[in-house]
Design an enzyme around this catalytic site. Sequence first.
Site, PDB file in Angstrom:
ATOM      1  NE  ARG A  38      -3.450  -2.110   2.846  1.00  0.00           N
ATOM      2  CZ  ARG A  38      -3.328  -3.402   3.471  1.00  0.00           C
ATOM      3  NH1 ARG A  38      -2.176  -3.556   3.964  1.00  0.00           N
ATOM      4  NH2 ARG A  38      -4.092  -4.362   3.445  1.00  0.00           N
ATOM      5  CE  LYS A  73      -6.363  -0.693   4.849  1.00  0.00           C
ATOM      6  NZ  LYS A  73      -7.487  -0.873   4.045  1.00  0.00           N
ATOM      7  CG  HIS A 126      -5.097   1.099  -4.658  1.00  0.00           C
ATOM      8  ND1 HIS A 126      -4.609   0.538  -3.282  1.00  0.00           N
ATOM      9  CD2 HIS A 126      -6.005   0.289  -5.014  1.00  0.00           C
ATOM     10  CE1 HIS A 126      -5.191  -0.357  -3.003  1.00  0.00           C
ATOM     11  NE2 HIS A 126      -6.314  -0.576  -3.928  1.00  0.00           N
ATOM     12  NE  ARG A 174      -2.795  -3.156  -1.788  1.00  0.00           N
ATOM     13  CZ  ARG A 174      -2.464  -3.940  -1.010  1.00  0.00           C
ATOM     14  NH1 ARG A 174      -1.156  -4.286  -0.694  1.00  0.00           N
ATOM     15  NH2 ARG A 174      -3.283  -4.650  -0.198  1.00  0.00           N
ATOM     16  CG  HIS A 232      -6.308  -8.295   0.753  1.00  0.00           C
ATOM     17  ND1 HIS A 232      -6.412  -8.703  -0.513  1.00  0.00           N
ATOM     18  CD2 HIS A 232      -6.087  -6.909   0.841  1.00  0.00           C
ATOM     19  CE1 HIS A 232      -6.356  -7.490  -1.366  1.00  0.00           C
ATOM     20  NE2 HIS A 232      -6.172  -6.630  -0.417  1.00  0.00           N
ATOM     21  CE1 TYR A 275      -5.992  -7.337  -8.046  1.00  0.00           C
ATOM     22  CE2 TYR A 275      -6.226  -7.890  -5.940  1.00  0.00           C
ATOM     23  CZ  TYR A 275      -5.987  -6.948  -6.683  1.00  0.00           C
ATOM     24  OH  TYR A 275      -5.226  -5.949  -6.209  1.00  0.00           O
TER      25      TYR A 275
END
Length: 315
Positions: free
Chosen positions: A163, A187, A259, A262, A285, A294
């Site tokens: 990110r 995150k 992004h 990414r 994730h 994806y």
Amino acid sequence: MARPPRNSPQRLTGLFLDMLAAERGAGPNTLEAYTRDLDDLAAHLAGTRTTIATASTADLRAYLGTLAARGFKASSVARRLSAIRQLYRFLYAEGHRRDDPAAVIEGPKRGRVLPKVLSIAEVDRLLAAAHAGANDAARPDAERLRALRLACLLEVLYATGLRVSELIALPAAAARRDERMLVVRGKGGKERLVPLNDAAKRAMRDYLGRLAELDRDMGSKWLFPSFGESGHLTRQHAARELKGLAAATGIAAERVSPHVLRHAFASHLLQNGADLRIVQTLLGHADISTTQIYAHVLEERLKSLVRDLHPLGET
């Protein structure tokens, strides 16, 4: 300073945000987004002479209806509804409300949005252009340093799928180690290991070496130091430089962002046979469902395999 009233919007949302930070490890950007969304809800409710503490399901539905009239996309309305649901679930669980008025509200129907993805050839063009600028010894020192930084940003971003917030906050020590893995804090403060290829490691060393030669590293602990408040390059600046590079290579600037790189990292891995679970881990994730955007890449690869390898495939 006087405390806000017990059931004031400021106090109730403040308690919710404190919980997100303490229990879920929400970072500053996440907290800022929740604050913005819930402040907008509180302002709307105040205009209808109600509050977060007293709003009904009808009040919340009316608010969501105004978002569409204000031009919000379905995805943005869904994000606002998610924030509202989490707020009222918390208030109900903690005894600040006797009911949960958001529990029965359904979100807007959203079509399947596929991520913007650059082709491998387009990424190669970006990399070639970035390195051409970085290797141009005739450029003034300041320009060449910026070109080296951009080449480093691009190499690391495409090699790792970080990110942009993770990328700009990389420590300078990441380029001074000989390991083939980066430890990334993502995150919620969760750490993960991401492989680093030789090209990215070389780009980091070249950039930091030039910084040191020009005495521009400012004694910073960051890989991408800046004089700004954070001490490192901002997300906005990194995005602007990538868009400028795209325009210079004949790729529409709106198609390129951190992004998008990414997305390219993930899509190109899947195209070449990577497992979806591995890509989930590399991207950081928490839920495989996030990575499944994806899946269209996997579907195309499976179709190709059947077409090329099945005995009754097309000839």
